[in-house]
Design an enzyme around this catalytic site. Structure first.
Site, short mmCIF file in Angstrom:
data_model
loop_
_atom_site.label_atom_id
_atom_site.label_comp_id
_atom_site.label_asym_id
_atom_site.label_seq_id
_atom_site.Cartn_x
_atom_site.Cartn_y
_atom_site.Cartn_z
N GLN A 101 0.84 -1.19 0.00
CA GLN A 101 0.00 0.00 0.00
C GLN A 101 0.88 1.25 0.00
OE1 GLN A 101 -2.28 1.75 3.32
NE2 GLN A 101 -4.12 1.24 2.15
N TYR A 188 -6.30 11.00 4.14
CA TYR A 188 -4.90 11.25 3.81
C TYR A 188 -4.78 11.97 2.47
CZ TYR A 188 -4.12 8.24 7.83
OH TYR A 188 -4.13 7.71 9.11
N ARG A 235 -7.80 2.17 -2.73
CA ARG A 235 -8.67 2.08 -1.56
C ARG A 235 -9.34 3.42 -1.28
NH1 ARG A 235 -8.12 -0.02 4.73
NH2 ARG A 235 -9.50 -1.78 4.29
#
Length: 375
Positions: A101, A188, A235
């Site tokens: 990730q 984020y 994601r």
């Protein structure tokens, strides 16, 4: 309902996965210092959980400014690539499939984590008032801190960041990962560009939703050129009610989350990537993801769909059987149960999760959870 459906193989890109149980990205803060390097202990942790049909590493920062929590691993330096190779070798020895990730926290950081003590970077100079960064206060000890007001990125710096994502993807392949996942969730950096709450730019990266999706689009295109669409996932964490004060880390609450995220998924569909992962709110009395959104995701996106967020085997199997999901991720249960797939498939009891060792530390609460011992 077919409770065994999670124990059936499925294609994901070029891989045939043994089952539909996913180890999702879980921040554990065990990297070696200095240097934020993956360790032998981390390799053992992932090896223990390689019975998952599919695994995604914990978030790994793509550059030094991308760090928001002490002791999280990076993937931008040669020593970090070498460290991650220990992890991927251990997983592959067990027959597992693992993606890295790619992570950048943007404004959810602190001067103490930034090169030269600078302000964190973000699409706009808007402070993350409810989120917290985590800084080291002494060896092995730390504290949650309020992120400062970030510095807004210049357009040329955004282009440079896209290049950092592409380079991190190259590094992930060099480290032996089978592919990469772009972290566009949980408030984020990529999420900050998408959200009207954190992006008030008036250039080509702000204003309209199409402009706010530009950063995501450019990253997806750049990373696809490196790894190929069949080795890429993204994601998201759409939140359908509440406020920015309500568990902001799950994602920023948009005025029309259905429209925002279906348009974002259209970006992914246009690139033909392997999967989209949806992280749902999982706290008590959390807002529920509407069925209408799940149906729209399925009708919009032709790749694999992963859901995560407080799932049981029964609930996950029901979603797969309904055709709305392909794989189901289990976070906290996988922390406490290294052999979780076999426990789910056989109806074996689960180890309880201990709060001790959740974030940082050594073996305790990390690699010391036992596998199931049959009577």
């Amino acid at each position: 309902m077919n409770d065994r459906i999670l124990n059936t193989p499925i294609k994901l890109g070029h891989h045939t996965l043994n089952n539909r149980v996913v180890l999702p990205p879980l921040t554990r803060q065990r990297s070696a210092q200095p240097g934020d390097i993956a360790t032998e202990l981390m390799a053992e942790y992932y090896r223990q959980r390689a019975g998952a049909g599919f695994m995604v590493s914990e978030g790994t920062q793509i550059e030094p400014r991308g760090q928001g929590y002490a002791w999280t691993p990076g993937i931008y330096a040669p020593a970090q690539i070498d460290g991650w190779r220990k992890v991927t070798d251990a997983v592959h020895a067990e027959g597992g499939v693992i993606f890295a990730q790619l992570w950048h926290v943007g404004r959810v950081s602190h001067n103490a984590l930034q090169p030269g003590g600078a302000a964190p970077v973000a699409p706009s100079a808007l402070q993350a008032l409810q989120a917290k960064a985590f800084i080291e206060t002494a060896p092995g000890a730390g504290a949650l801190m309020q992120p400062p007001v970030p510095r807004a990125l210049a357009a040329l710096e955004i282009e440079e960041l896209v290049g950092f994502y592409a380079q991190a993807a190259r590094n992930a392949l060099d480290a032996g990962f089978d592919g990469v996942e772009i972290h566009a969730a949980n408030g984020y950096l990529v999420n900050q560009f998408i959200s009207a709450h954190s992006n008030n730019r008036d250039d080509e990266y702000g204003g309209s939703l199409d402009n706010r999706l530009r950063f995501l689009r450019e990253i997806v295109e750049a990373v696809c050129k490196v790894v190929g669409p069949e080795r890429l996932g993204v994601r998201f964490s759409p939140l359908f009610s509440g406020t920015d004060e309500d568990r902001v880390y799950i994602g920023l609450v948009e005025e029309d989350p259905h429209h925002t995220y279906i348009e974002a998924i259209k970006v992914l569909e246009a690139s033909g990537i392997a999967y989209v992962s949806i992280a749902e709110a999982d706290w008590d009395n959390a807002p529920v993801l509407p069925d209408s959104f799940r149906e729209a995701v399925r009708s919009t996106f032709n790749g694999r769909i992963i859901y995560a967020g407080g799932y049981t085997a029964e609930r996950g199997a029901k979603l797969v059987e309904a055709g709305l999901a392909d794989l189901i991720a289990f976070g906290r249960p996988f922390i406490a149960n290294p052999d979780l797939p076999q426990r789910l498939f056989n109806g074996w009891p689960l180890n309880p999760l201990r709060e001790e060792g959740m974030y940082g530390g050594g073996e305790v609460g990390y690699t010391d959870y036992p596998a199931y011992a049959r009577p």
